[in-house]
Scaffold this motif. Sequence first.
Motif, PDB file in Angstrom:
ATOM      1  N   ASN A 115      56.639  81.637  27.506  1.00 47.26           N
ATOM      2  CA  ASN A 115      55.460  80.786  27.395  1.00 47.26           C
ATOM      3  C   ASN A 115      55.793  79.322  27.120  1.00 47.26           C
ATOM      4  O   ASN A 115      54.896  78.529  26.823  1.00 47.26           O
ATOM      5  N   ASN A 116      57.094  78.996  27.195  1.00 46.18           N
ATOM      6  CA  ASN A 116      57.542  77.615  26.996  1.00 46.18           C
ATOM      7  C   ASN A 116      57.049  77.045  25.657  1.00 46.18           C
ATOM      8  O   ASN A 116      56.475  75.956  25.597  1.00 46.18           O
ATOM      9  N   LEU A 117      57.294  77.790  24.578  1.00 47.15           N
ATOM     10  CA  LEU A 117      56.889  77.370  23.236  1.00 47.15           C
ATOM     11  C   LEU A 117      58.125  76.984  22.428  1.00 47.15           C
ATOM     12  O   LEU A 117      59.181  77.609  22.555  1.00 47.15           O
ATOM     13  N   ASP A 118      57.989  75.978  21.589  1.00 49.28           N
ATOM     14  CA  ASP A 118      59.107  75.500  20.771  1.00 49.28           C
ATOM     15  C   ASP A 118      58.905  75.960  19.331  1.00 49.28           C
ATOM     16  O   ASP A 118      58.442  75.211  18.476  1.00 49.28           O
ATOM     17  N   LEU A 119      59.250  77.226  19.076  1.00 49.88           N
ATOM     18  CA  LEU A 119      59.058  77.840  17.766  1.00 49.88           C
ATOM     19  C   LEU A 119      60.407  78.271  17.207  1.00 49.88           C
ATOM     20  O   LEU A 119      61.334  78.565  17.956  1.00 49.88           O
ATOM     21  N   LYS A 120      60.488  78.343  15.881  1.00 50.14           N
ATOM     22  CA  LYS A 120      61.777  78.681  15.259  1.00 50.14           C
ATOM     23  C   LYS A 120      61.555  79.495  13.988  1.00 50.14           C
ATOM     24  O   LYS A 120      60.610  79.260  13.240  1.00 50.14           O
ATOM     25  N   GLU A 121      62.467  80.431  13.750  1.00 50.17           N
ATOM     26  CA  GLU A 121      62.382  81.254  12.548  1.00 50.17           C
ATOM     27  C   GLU A 121      62.834  80.477  11.318  1.00 50.17           C
ATOM     28  O   GLU A 121      63.761  79.676  11.378  1.00 50.17           O
TER      29      GLU A 121
END
Length: 290
Positions: A115-121
């Motif tokens: 989904n072309n998302l810039d997320l990080k744990e």
Amino acid sequence: MRKNLFIIMALTLAFSLFVAGCGTKSGAGTTNNAAGNTAAPKEEPKKALKIGATAGPYSDMVTKAIKPIMEKKGYTIEVVEFNDYVQPNKALANGSLNANLFQHVLYLKKFAADNNLDLKEVISVPTAPMGLYSKKFKSLEEIKEGSTLTISNDPANLARSLVLLQDIGLVKMKKDVDPAKVSEKDIEENPKKLNIKPLEAAQLPRTIDSSELALVPGNFALAAKMDLTSALKLENMSENFRNILVVNSKDIDTQLGKDLKETIQSKDFEKIIDEQFKGFSKPEWMKAAK
């Protein structure tokens, strides 16, 4: 001469009154400052956050274990509940949420890439283990050929289901299968010819009465008031399948990211887990901290 004297005296008096007036104002300012120092300092406006989580134990974890500690750090927390695995990440990416808690790292990476998302744990958290449940059989050895088995159809839990089934010898998976894309089609051997039915994870607790076997993720088992210890087998959880707290990548090194991580690493957080989330599998970093 006398007129000049009167003028000089008038100017002197005016100057004296001016100086006295300035002195009075200065003194009044000092008094006000002193009084101000004794008054309670103004509180800084608290930072309002929205944290999303799936309804059930992870929503409870945010409410009971994360929220009170973060509030001590000056935040106000609103918990937003979801009943699916799609909207929490989309809501985080569009700014409707500041963080979410519902997924493991494999699912995050695949969903973010797709989904072309810039997320990080931020960090992993104690996670309720998936379990194999049955009202028909009391042990793995009793499982009969052709039994119906319901499992999750979402990528987040399907991989875990198949790993558990392989660990206990009920299936054998193809070699070199991608754990982020694995499905029941990647089963190479099914010695008991189990009739495997993928379903929505939330429906699985209800299938225990209608099917011989059900692999139920821990959060849905707890939401359905199931006893984790009644499972025929609980998963030997891989670190890749532990739930993680997630933020937008731009927030990972901000004060928010640091405060969230510090909160979960705190002794107060672990104490609440031990008291109110019994049976949850703790991540390796938490075990190593002892």
